[in-house]
Design a protein around this motif. Structure first.
Motif, mmCIF file in Angstrom:
data_model
loop_
_atom_site.group_PDB
_atom_site.id
_atom_site.type_symbol
_atom_site.label_atom_id
_atom_site.label_comp_id
_atom_site.label_asym_id
_atom_site.label_seq_id
_atom_site.Cartn_x
_atom_site.Cartn_y
_atom_site.Cartn_z
ATOM 1 N N GLY A 43 3.271 10.007 31.179
ATOM 2 C CA GLY A 43 2.033 9.247 31.336
ATOM 3 C C GLY A 43 2.013 8.290 32.506
ATOM 4 O O GLY A 43 0.939 7.933 33.000
ATOM 5 N N ALA A 44 3.183 7.853 32.966
ATOM 6 C CA ALA A 44 3.232 6.902 34.076
ATOM 7 C C ALA A 44 3.666 7.544 35.385
ATOM 8 O O ALA A 44 3.783 6.861 36.401
ATOM 9 N N ASP A 45 3.902 8.846 35.396
ATOM 10 C CA ASP A 45 4.492 9.492 36.569
ATOM 11 C C ASP A 45 3.656 9.360 37.828
ATOM 12 O O ASP A 45 4.194 9.284 38.944
ATOM 13 N N ALA A 46 2.333 9.342 37.705
ATOM 14 C CA ALA A 46 1.482 9.246 38.891
ATOM 15 C C ALA A 46 1.729 7.952 39.662
ATOM 16 O O ALA A 46 1.520 7.896 40.887
ATOM 17 N N LEU A 47 2.228 6.929 38.959
ATOM 18 C CA LEU A 47 2.462 5.639 39.612
ATOM 19 C C LEU A 47 3.739 5.620 40.438
ATOM 20 O O LEU A 47 4.016 4.634 41.120
ATOM 21 N N ARG A 48 4.493 6.709 40.399
ATOM 22 C CA ARG A 48 5.653 6.805 41.294
ATOM 23 C C ARG A 48 5.210 6.893 42.754
ATOM 24 O O ARG A 48 5.894 6.398 43.654
ATOM 25 N N GLN A 50 1.592 6.558 43.644
ATOM 26 C CA GLN A 50 0.285 5.943 43.863
ATOM 27 C C GLN A 50 0.276 4.498 43.396
ATOM 28 O O GLN A 50 1.043 4.117 42.507
ATOM 29 N N ALA A 51 -0.606 3.714 43.982
ATOM 30 C CA ALA A 51 -0.758 2.317 43.572
ATOM 31 C C ALA A 51 -1.497 2.241 42.245
ATOM 32 O O ALA A 51 -2.256 3.138 41.876
ATOM 33 N N LEU A 52 -1.264 1.160 41.516
ATOM 34 C CA LEU A 52 -2.005 0.860 40.297
ATOM 35 C C LEU A 52 -3.230 0.049 40.695
ATOM 36 O O LEU A 52 -3.108 -1.051 41.251
ATOM 37 N N GLU A 53 -4.408 0.594 40.425
ATOM 38 C CA GLU A 53 -5.664 -0.048 40.805
ATOM 39 C C GLU A 53 -6.254 -0.784 39.607
ATOM 40 O O GLU A 53 -6.468 -0.192 38.556
ATOM 41 N N ALA A 54 -6.507 -2.079 39.782
ATOM 42 C CA ALA A 54 -7.085 -2.890 38.716
ATOM 43 C C ALA A 54 -8.485 -3.332 39.103
ATOM 44 O O ALA A 54 -8.756 -3.675 40.257
ATOM 45 N N GLY A 55 -9.379 -3.323 38.128
ATOM 46 C CA GLY A 55 -10.729 -3.822 38.326
ATOM 47 C C GLY A 55 -11.096 -4.718 37.160
ATOM 48 O O GLY A 55 -10.292 -4.959 36.266
ATOM 49 N N GLY A 56 -12.324 -5.203 37.148
ATOM 50 C CA GLY A 56 -12.769 -6.061 36.062
ATOM 51 C C GLY A 56 -12.759 -7.511 36.484
ATOM 52 O O GLY A 56 -13.560 -7.936 37.325
ATOM 53 N N ILE A 57 -11.841 -8.296 35.920
ATOM 54 C CA ILE A 57 -11.756 -9.720 36.245
ATOM 55 C C ILE A 57 -11.575 -9.916 37.744
ATOM 56 O O ILE A 57 -12.195 -10.778 38.356
ATOM 57 N N GLU A 58 -10.688 -9.128 38.337
ATOM 58 C CA GLU A 58 -10.496 -9.090 39.779
ATOM 59 C C GLU A 58 -10.238 -7.643 40.182
ATOM 60 O O GLU A 58 -9.824 -6.832 39.358
ATOM 61 N N THR A 59 -10.450 -7.348 41.430
ATOM 62 C CA THR A 59 -10.173 -6.013 41.951
ATOM 63 C C THR A 59 -9.012 -6.104 42.934
ATOM 64 O O THR A 59 -9.080 -6.862 43.909
ATOM 65 N N PHE A 60 -7.956 -5.352 42.661
ATOM 66 C CA PHE A 60 -6.787 -5.379 43.525
ATOM 67 C C PHE A 60 -5.909 -4.173 43.196
ATOM 68 O O PHE A 60 -6.156 -3.455 42.222
ATOM 69 N N SER A 61 -4.909 -3.942 44.014
ATOM 70 C CA SER A 61 -3.965 -2.865 43.762
ATOM 71 C C SER A 61 -2.546 -3.385 43.941
ATOM 72 O O SER A 61 -2.304 -4.290 44.750
ATOM 73 N N VAL A 62 -1.626 -2.830 43.167
ATOM 74 C CA VAL A 62 -0.220 -3.216 43.229
ATOM 75 C C VAL A 62 0.632 -1.949 43.123
ATOM 76 O O VAL A 62 0.157 -0.902 42.678
ATOM 77 N N ALA A 147 -4.859 7.588 35.026
ATOM 78 C CA ALA A 147 -3.416 7.326 35.008
ATOM 79 C C ALA A 147 -3.017 6.219 35.970
ATOM 80 O O ALA A 147 -1.935 5.640 35.845
ATOM 81 N N THR A 148 -3.885 5.893 36.932
ATOM 82 C CA THR A 148 -3.566 4.864 37.924
ATOM 83 C C THR A 148 -4.645 3.789 38.035
ATOM 84 O O THR A 148 -4.589 2.961 38.944
ATOM 85 N N GLN A 149 -5.591 3.774 37.112
ATOM 86 C CA GLN A 149 -6.692 2.816 37.182
ATOM 87 C C GLN A 149 -6.906 2.158 35.825
ATOM 88 O O GLN A 149 -6.919 2.834 34.788
ATOM 89 N N VAL A 150 -7.085 0.836 35.840
ATOM 90 C CA VAL A 150 -7.327 0.103 34.609
ATOM 91 C C VAL A 150 -8.373 -0.976 34.872
ATOM 92 O O VAL A 150 -8.411 -1.574 35.959
ATOM 93 N N ARG A 151 -9.227 -1.184 33.906
ATOM 94 C CA ARG A 151 -10.235 -2.247 33.988
ATOM 95 C C ARG A 151 -9.829 -3.368 33.039
ATOM 96 O O ARG A 151 -9.787 -3.157 31.816
ATOM 97 N N VAL A 152 -9.515 -4.537 33.582
ATOM 98 C CA VAL A 152 -9.134 -5.700 32.778
ATOM 99 C C VAL A 152 -10.402 -6.473 32.462
ATOM 100 O O VAL A 152 -11.057 -7.007 33.365
ATOM 101 N N MET A 153 -10.744 -6.542 31.190
ATOM 102 C CA MET A 153 -12.034 -7.114 30.801
ATOM 103 C C MET A 153 -11.937 -8.573 30.388
ATOM 104 O O MET A 153 -12.838 -9.360 30.650
#
Length: 359
Positions: A43-48, A50-62, A147-153
């Motif tokens: 389930g986490a292999d794509a993050l090897r 690719q960056a983890l993209e976060a949206g919602g409260i703030e938009t950024f990638s790590v 697999a690489t995107q999450v929305r923090v609400m």
């Protein structure tokens, strides 16, 4: 969001769902090292790559690291965070146990059915000196979009923390503050953390009384469908939760106070709180799959657990039993048997004094 960590920690996260990805993004953004491991496969292999993209409260990638197995996760981390459904807690804890090191802290988010006690007692038997901290709810609310995107609400405003051994609770609160920021407070025991989680009491009636919507895959908004009648059922389950807690010497506030702490609501009655949240947020959407965690997790590890505690303490739980029976009937699954923690914890043979002594 606090973007600067006072002390950089190496955090290993077991899980690859919404809360795991949201926590990974939040912690990495704050400057901590983060390694993810998916106990259920790739389930986490794509993050090897690719960056983890976060949206919602703030938009950024790590960028985060990904461990191949439990051994690699434990080796990479000073602190472990279990951020996965409670029906995977026992299996994941068993996988991590041989690789835990003295001095490590394991944070269980969110803990239910005393899964943290299961891990603590197993670690003691194995000769491992670790601290097991527990949240009764998650620090963040989030939705996994890929697999690489999450929305923090939401970042909850107040989160209780307990610890095993109990003498380590102040250190656990300080650690959680260091990782996630302010808002953490000490709870008296892991049982207080388990019973502080109101998801089973709210999700159970929502699922049962909106079951045709779920079964037909119809879109529906949770708070809009928390009508006065459904709210009345939730309040009955919540009253039993608090009565069971009181039998163990634990004072818990009502579910309305939980919503006020978590989301800043101002209404007094639960049905009005639901209307307020629906007006503000327009959601979240209700589940549209019959294997929803509202039944697969909240029934066995929430309502069946409260029922088991009530049996220990001699506290009647008829509303809890009714909703649990209804969910079992409509799904053809005995959710009491789905809990894989009650038996190894020996709750059927326990007393109030005996359980409190273990905590």
């Amino acid at each position: 969001m606090n973007n600067t960590a006072r002390t950089s920690r190496r955090v290993g996260i077991a899980g690859a769902g919404a809360i795991a990805l949201a926590s990974a993004a939040w912690l990495r953004r704050a400057g901590h090292g983060v390694t993810l491991w998916s106990p259920r496969g790739p389930g986490a292999d794509a993050l090897r790559t690719q960056a983890l993209e976060a949206g919602g409260i703030e938009t950024f990638s790590v960028r985060v690291e990904v461990a191949r197995d439990a051994a690699e996760l434990c080796a990479a981390a000073d602190v472990l965070l279990l951020a996965l459904p409670v029906n995977g807690h026992r299996r994941t804890m068993d996988a991590l146990l041989p690789f835990l090191r003295d001095g490590q802290t394991v944070i269980v988010s969110s803990m239910a059915s005393l899964s943290s006690l299961y891990l603590h007692e197993a670690a003691v038997r194995a000769g491992r000196r670790v601290t097991v901290a527990s949240f009764g709810t998650t620090v963040l609310t989030a939705r996994r979009e890929s697999a690489t995107q999450v929305r923090v609400m939401t970042r909850r405003q107040a989160i209780g923390v307990s610890a095993l051994p109990g003498a380590h609770v102040d250190e656990a609160v300080a650690l959680c503050t260091e990782l996630f920021g302010e808002g953490f407070f000490a709870q008296g025991s892991a049982l207080a953390s388990a019973l502080a989680n109101v998801n089973p009491q709210s999700h159970g009636p929502l699922a049962v009384f909106n079951w045709t919507r779920i079964e037909r895959g119809e879109p529906w908004a949770q708070y809009h469908c928390m009508t006065p009648g459904v709210a009345r059922a939730i309040e009955a389950l919540d009253a039993e939760r608090r009565a069971v807690a009181a039998a163990f010497g634990i004072a818990l506030g009502p579910i309305e106070a939980h919503f006020a702490r978590s989301f800043g609501t101002t209404s007094e009655k639960l049905a009005d709180i639901a209307a307020e949240l629906h007006a503000q947020r327009g959601g979240p959407p209700g589940p549209t799959r019959t294997d929803t965690r509202f039944v697969s997790e909240d029934m066995p590890y929430g309502l069946a657990f409260v029922e088991a505690l009530g049996a220990i303490a001699g506290v009647p739980t008829p509303a809890t039993r009714t909703v649990l029976d209804a969910a079992s009937l409509v799904n053809g699954i005995d959710y009491r048997r789905e809990n894989d923690l009650v038996e190894p914890l020996g709750l059927a043979r326990e007393t109030v004094a005996g359980l409190l002594a273990r905590l």
